[in-house]
Design a protein around this motif. Structure first.
Motif, PDB file in Angstrom:
ATOM      1  N   PHE A  51     -15.177  10.241  18.657  1.00 53.46           N
ATOM      2  CA  PHE A  51     -15.662  11.522  19.175  1.00 53.46           C
ATOM      3  C   PHE A  51     -14.613  12.079  20.118  1.00 53.46           C
ATOM      4  O   PHE A  51     -14.020  11.331  20.889  1.00 53.46           O
ATOM      5  CB  PHE A  51     -16.976  11.325  19.917  1.00 53.46           C
ATOM      6  N   ASN A  52     -14.418  13.357  20.055  1.00 52.45           N
ATOM      7  CA  ASN A  52     -13.370  13.952  20.884  1.00 52.45           C
ATOM      8  C   ASN A  52     -13.763  14.161  22.332  1.00 52.45           C
ATOM      9  O   ASN A  52     -12.913  14.361  23.179  1.00 52.45           O
ATOM     10  CB  ASN A  52     -12.929  15.281  20.280  1.00 52.45           C
ATOM     11  N   SER A  53     -15.043  14.148  22.598  1.00 51.10           N
ATOM     12  CA  SER A  53     -15.466  14.403  23.971  1.00 51.10           C
ATOM     13  C   SER A  53     -16.925  13.992  24.146  1.00 51.10           C
ATOM     14  O   SER A  53     -17.623  13.701  23.177  1.00 51.10           O
ATOM     15  CB  SER A  53     -15.328  15.883  24.307  1.00 51.10           C
ATOM     16  N   LYS A  54     -17.346  13.982  25.375  1.00 53.50           N
ATOM     17  CA  LYS A  54     -18.738  13.667  25.678  1.00 53.50           C
ATOM     18  C   LYS A  54     -19.647  14.699  25.008  1.00 53.50           C
ATOM     19  O   LYS A  54     -20.711  14.359  24.493  1.00 53.50           O
ATOM     20  CB  LYS A  54     -18.922  13.697  27.205  1.00 53.50           C
ATOM     21  N   ASP A  55     -19.208  15.936  25.019  1.00 50.80           N
ATOM     22  CA  ASP A  55     -19.986  16.992  24.380  1.00 50.80           C
ATOM     23  C   ASP A  55     -20.207  16.709  22.899  1.00 50.80           C
ATOM     24  O   ASP A  55     -21.300  16.900  22.371  1.00 50.80           O
ATOM     25  CB  ASP A  55     -19.253  18.339  24.511  1.00 50.80           C
ATOM     26  N   GLU A  56     -19.128  16.261  22.239  1.00 57.36           N
ATOM     27  CA  GLU A  56     -19.236  16.025  20.810  1.00 57.36           C
ATOM     28  C   GLU A  56     -20.225  14.901  20.531  1.00 57.36           C
ATOM     29  O   GLU A  56     -20.897  14.899  19.496  1.00 57.36           O
ATOM     30  CB  GLU A  56     -17.860  15.664  20.247  1.00 57.36           C
ATOM     31  N   LEU A  57     -20.313  13.995  21.467  1.00 55.67           N
ATOM     32  CA  LEU A  57     -21.249  12.888  21.337  1.00 55.67           C
ATOM     33  C   LEU A  57     -22.684  13.406  21.355  1.00 55.67           C
ATOM     34  O   LEU A  57     -23.522  13.014  20.525  1.00 55.67           O
ATOM     35  CB  LEU A  57     -21.006  11.931  22.506  1.00 55.67           C
ATOM     36  N   ILE A  58     -22.956  14.298  22.266  1.00 52.17           N
ATOM     37  CA  ILE A  58     -24.321  14.818  22.343  1.00 52.17           C
ATOM     38  C   ILE A  58     -24.618  15.676  21.124  1.00 52.17           C
ATOM     39  O   ILE A  58     -25.734  15.666  20.604  1.00 52.17           O
ATOM     40  CB  ILE A  58     -24.554  15.599  23.659  1.00 52.17           C
ATOM     41  N   LEU A  59     -23.601  16.397  20.659  1.00 53.91           N
ATOM     42  CA  LEU A  59     -23.813  17.206  19.460  1.00 53.91           C
ATOM     43  C   LEU A  59     -24.158  16.331  18.271  1.00 53.91           C
ATOM     44  O   LEU A  59     -25.008  16.692  17.447  1.00 53.91           O
ATOM     45  CB  LEU A  59     -22.571  18.044  19.164  1.00 53.91           C
ATOM     46  N   ALA A  60     -23.513  15.173  18.174  1.00 53.21           N
ATOM     47  CA  ALA A  60     -23.806  14.261  17.066  1.00 53.21           C
ATOM     48  C   ALA A  60     -25.260  13.811  17.130  1.00 53.21           C
ATOM     49  O   ALA A  60     -25.940  13.691  16.111  1.00 53.21           O
ATOM     50  CB  ALA A  60     -22.873  13.056  17.130  1.00 53.21           C
ATOM     51  N   ILE A  61     -25.729  13.569  18.344  1.00 51.21           N
ATOM     52  CA  ILE A  61     -27.131  13.188  18.500  1.00 51.21           C
ATOM     53  C   ILE A  61     -28.040  14.306  18.012  1.00 51.21           C
ATOM     54  O   ILE A  61     -28.990  14.078  17.271  1.00 51.21           O
ATOM     55  CB  ILE A  61     -27.434  12.854  19.975  1.00 51.21           C
ATOM     56  N   PHE A  62     -27.705  15.525  18.405  1.00 53.68           N
ATOM     57  CA  PHE A  62     -28.554  16.643  18.013  1.00 53.68           C
ATOM     58  C   PHE A  62     -28.499  16.909  16.513  1.00 53.68           C
ATOM     59  O   PHE A  62     -29.466  17.394  15.938  1.00 53.68           O
ATOM     60  CB  PHE A  62     -28.186  17.895  18.802  1.00 53.68           C
ATOM     61  N   GLU A  63     -27.357  16.564  15.914  1.00 50.78           N
ATOM     62  CA  GLU A  63     -27.297  16.741  14.474  1.00 50.78           C
ATOM     63  C   GLU A  63     -28.299  15.838  13.766  1.00 50.78           C
ATOM     64  O   GLU A  63     -28.895  16.224  12.767  1.00 50.78           O
ATOM     65  CB  GLU A  63     -25.890  16.480  13.957  1.00 50.78           C
ATOM     66  N   GLY A  64     -28.464  14.636  14.305  1.00 50.32           N
ATOM     67  CA  GLY A  64     -29.492  13.748  13.760  1.00 50.32           C
ATOM     68  C   GLY A  64     -30.855  14.415  13.815  1.00 50.32           C
ATOM     69  O   GLY A  64     -31.591  14.449  12.825  1.00 50.32           O
ATOM     70  N   LEU A  65     -31.159  15.003  14.948  1.00 56.04           N
ATOM     71  CA  LEU A  65     -32.449  15.677  15.097  1.00 56.04           C
ATOM     72  C   LEU A  65     -32.562  16.840  14.121  1.00 56.04           C
ATOM     73  O   LEU A  65     -33.594  17.056  13.498  1.00 56.04           O
ATOM     74  CB  LEU A  65     -32.604  16.209  16.525  1.00 56.04           C
ATOM     75  N   THR A  66     -31.474  17.592  14.006  1.00 57.66           N
ATOM     76  CA  THR A  66     -31.484  18.739  13.119  1.00 57.66           C
ATOM     77  C   THR A  66     -31.863  18.315  11.712  1.00 57.66           C
ATOM     78  O   THR A  66     -32.655  18.971  11.034  1.00 57.66           O
ATOM     79  CB  THR A  66     -30.086  19.388  13.075  1.00 57.66           C
ATOM     80  N   TRP A  67     -31.305  17.190  11.295  1.00 58.79           N
ATOM     81  CA  TRP A  67     -31.554  16.717   9.952  1.00 58.79           C
ATOM     82  C   TRP A  67     -33.043  16.437   9.745  1.00 58.79           C
ATOM     83  O   TRP A  67     -33.647  16.884   8.786  1.00 58.79           O
ATOM     84  CB  TRP A  67     -30.709  15.469   9.695  1.00 58.79           C
ATOM     85  N   GLU A  68     -33.635  15.724  10.703  1.00 58.64           N
ATOM     86  CA  GLU A  68     -35.057  15.412  10.623  1.00 58.64           C
ATOM     87  C   GLU A  68     -35.862  16.710  10.547  1.00 58.64           C
ATOM     88  O   GLU A  68     -36.862  16.821   9.849  1.00 58.64           O
ATOM     89  CB  GLU A  68     -35.512  14.636  11.877  1.00 58.64           C
ATOM     90  N   TYR A  69     -35.374  17.654  11.315  1.00 60.07           N
ATOM     91  CA  TYR A  69     -36.088  18.905  11.427  1.00 60.07           C
ATOM     92  C   TYR A  69     -36.052  19.695  10.119  1.00 60.07           C
ATOM     93  O   TYR A  69     -37.043  20.291   9.703  1.00 60.07           O
ATOM     94  CB  TYR A  69     -35.463  19.702  12.561  1.00 60.07           C
ATOM     95  N   GLU A  70     -34.898  19.650   9.477  1.00 58.94           N
ATOM     96  CA  GLU A  70     -34.793  20.328   8.186  1.00 58.94           C
ATOM     97  C   GLU A  70     -35.797  19.740   7.196  1.00 58.94           C
ATOM     98  O   GLU A  70     -36.395  20.450   6.393  1.00 58.94           O
ATOM     99  CB  GLU A  70     -33.369  20.195   7.617  1.00 58.94           C
ATOM    100  N   GLN A  71     -35.951  18.408   7.267  1.00 53.66           N
ATOM    101  CA  GLN A  71     -36.927  17.743   6.403  1.00 53.66           C
ATOM    102  C   GLN A  71     -38.301  18.380   6.570  1.00 53.66           C
ATOM    103  O   GLN A  71     -38.990  18.688   5.611  1.00 53.66           O
ATOM    104  CB  GLN A  71     -37.044  16.257   6.775  1.00 53.66           C
ATOM    105  N   LEU A  72     -38.669  18.517   7.844  1.00 56.98           N
ATOM    106  CA  LEU A  72     -39.986  19.069   8.137  1.00 56.98           C
ATOM    107  C   LEU A  72     -40.150  20.465   7.542  1.00 56.98           C
ATOM    108  O   LEU A  72     -41.156  20.778   6.906  1.00 56.98           O
ATOM    109  CB  LEU A  72     -40.192  19.127   9.658  1.00 56.98           C
ATOM    110  N   LEU A  73     -39.110  21.283   7.727  1.00 59.95           N
ATOM    111  CA  LEU A  73     -39.178  22.647   7.198  1.00 59.95           C
ATOM    112  C   LEU A  73     -39.311  22.634   5.676  1.00 59.95           C
ATOM    113  O   LEU A  73     -40.084  23.393   5.103  1.00 59.95           O
ATOM    114  CB  LEU A  73     -37.934  23.440   7.602  1.00 59.95           C
ATOM    115  N   ASN A  74     -38.540  21.751   5.040  1.00 66.41           N
ATOM    116  CA  ASN A  74     -38.615  21.667   3.582  1.00 66.41           C
ATOM    117  C   ASN A  74     -40.005  21.255   3.120  1.00 66.41           C
ATOM    118  O   ASN A  74     -40.549  21.826   2.180  1.00 66.41           O
ATOM    119  CB  ASN A  74     -37.567  20.673   3.065  1.00 66.41           C
TER     120      ASN A  74
END
Lengths: 202, 202, 202, 202
Positions: A51-74
């Motif tokens: 990861f290039n930065s602490k920020d990128e680390l948190i973004l990676a975490i949120f991407e996990g959430l985003t994925w779960e969330y897309e499931q729900l929408l689908n």
DNA sequence: AATGAATGAGTATTCATTCAT
DNA sequence: GATGAATGAATACTCATTCAT
């Protein structure tokens, strides 16, 4: 394809996992990169290989959430259930998966609330987008129900849908922050379901 | 009351006011003591004549909110309205005063979410306490309504009351963060009222 | 000479060549070992099979320069030209070869100026030595010319020789840093030659 | 005008002075901000009350040099001496003031040579500009001398002027780096003067 | 022999708080 | 009382070097 790549992805996940733990324990600002490295059992510099930065680390975490969330929408979009049941099912599902993300609740609040971080990470916008999409999905179901005559015709679909989203978010936040007992939370679930059902029914 | 004391209290208020402005604009972590001093038109050191730390400053702000909040609880307790109307009235009142505190919403999230601050300031506990008390007040009204036969007897008063509190908090947070248009928010208000009314009624 | 050894020396040269390119482009501090590895088309770790450190890499580059420089000194010593012509020829040669090393000029300055590096690499001493030896060679030629009566007898041979060396170094540095047009630089060459000739002549 | 302002300027100078010492001793990269603070007898943070960064500190040092340099240019432009004497006088002056800046020579080289720093500080451009202006001043004097008939008419004024500038810079650099004995350097001065005089004269 | 993943020492900068005036 | 100059703790990030494969 080479074993190296497998290792890389595996390690990336391990680091995200460690970051989740530490952020959950100490918050974002309160967590040092070395804390995360220690939790992952690696050196501080190694994190920066993935990861290039602490920020990128948190973004990676949120991407996990985003994925779960897309499931729900689908699921919502493809559901063959009657509209009322689809909405109630989606609410129930959110409440039942609550423990998976509860540890992250404070971090979400911290980042969400912090002007500085929230804007540099584009979080505010991203969250706004999430909620709008979920809201739109609920609104579509409400309209469908109204057409079928199973949902009260006087309801303003968009307004109620957006309200449902805010409500459920509030309930999830309070769960993450105050951790009610499972037995009490299950009673809350029932009351919520009853409320929404009565609100939507004819 | 010597004039000095009046000055002191007056200046204290001015500083809190300035802090509110600045925190609302830049968030808590993003605001420097010198920003607040500048906003208040005084020297940086002067703040420390009135507050021992940045934390104490935020506590003072929250004390202001607490006071408003106590008012609400008192009104609820002393209300002579029928229980259902009292609850709906309280919800409506919260939604109507939303603009007063909306600017502070992100700061609240930031502090609330930040383990470090939230715990050192005792915020988590304080918030938990607030919500429990409001919830208890609602629960009492629900029970009263059930005894009078105006509120559905199968409702679990405590569970629904606590759920109402989480819900309304979610709605207020989303208002502060996403700022819906007044016309849309007023539709949301109506839908919320209808929902709660139908949920509680026989 | 087993083929392995040939390979080793060949690869060593390739790495030095790559390092030259990269240092010339990004400077010493600005070049990462991985940049050099990439330029050489090998892995980062491989460099360390041939050089023990980044410092050793720069030393190898300077050894290449040293070798060229020794050539110049030898030519000066063995020259059968009259002293004045030998000196002028040496100056001219330095100016004509200027493009070969011009890219390295900033790196030389960077290393030379950096106390830390310059001293750990023994550069200061090495450079001092170079200049002293060139100066001594010029001084010998001046004395020879004075004995032959072709160079002005009042000249302090050592002082002028050392001054010539500093001068020419200044001209080479400015060439490397400011890159005058070829036509202008060739005029500068002529003026320098005229100046030195008139300075040395009777 | 208030005593505070006087203090501020005084302290700023003291910090620049300390930075000069430390940079001269350890080079730019080799000097830590805390070294400079210690040398100045103040806290690390205090430096940042007067300078926004380490870069700004070095720029302040160079501004001092710029000022001295402007003086020299002005003297050259306003000189009422014959052109030849004006040029020789300027060279002599540069050589005589050499000790003032000699300690800074390695730092100049370090910064000048370092792509990274030199470009971010705009040093390369600034230096180029300096040398061009000095060169132009010399060229004007040479032309004037040619018109008066005191300077050799075949000289290419611009080319020689720029060469003189490079030369003198080389001599100053070598002084700063190798510190010849005063007696030897004074001989070098004499030889340089003789050389330039003979190069320019009819 | 070749590799590149892992490492951690090293450092500029920010800002709440102090305290001399 | 008011001030703001001085302070230094605290922390993300880079990159030469190592070493297991």
């Amino acid at each position: 394809m080479s074993p190296k790549i497998v290792d890389k992805e595996q390690k990336r996940l391990e680091i995200v996992e460690a970051a989740l733990q530490v952020f959950g324990r100490k918050g974002y600002q309160g967590s040092r990169m070395s804390d995360i490295a220690q939790e992952a059992g690696i050196g501080k510099g190694t994190i920066y290989e993935y990861f290039n930065s602490k920020d990128e680390l948190i973004l990676a975490i949120f991407e996990g959430l985003t994925w779960e969330y897309e499931q729900l929408l689908n699921q919502l979009a493809e559901s063959s259930q009657p509209p009322l049941e689809a909405i109630l099912g989606s609410l129930t599902q959110l409440l039942e998966e609550v423990d998976e993300y509860a540890d992250l609740t404070p971090v979400c609040l911290e980042l969400w609330g912090s002007r500085l971080l929230s804007e540099s990470l584009g979080l505010r916008e991203k969250m706004s987008d999430w909620f709008e999409r979920l809201s739109a999905a609920y609104a579509r179901l409400i309209v469908k129900g109204q057409q079928k005559g199973t949902i009260h015709p006087e309801i303003d679909a968009k307004a109620l849908a957006r309200t449902l989203v805010s409500m459920i978010d509030g309930i999830l936040l309070h769960y993450g922050l105050f951790r009610p007992s499972p037995s009490f939370f299950s009673k809350q679930e029932k009351e919520l379901e009853r409320m929404v059902r009565r609100a939507l029914q004819l």
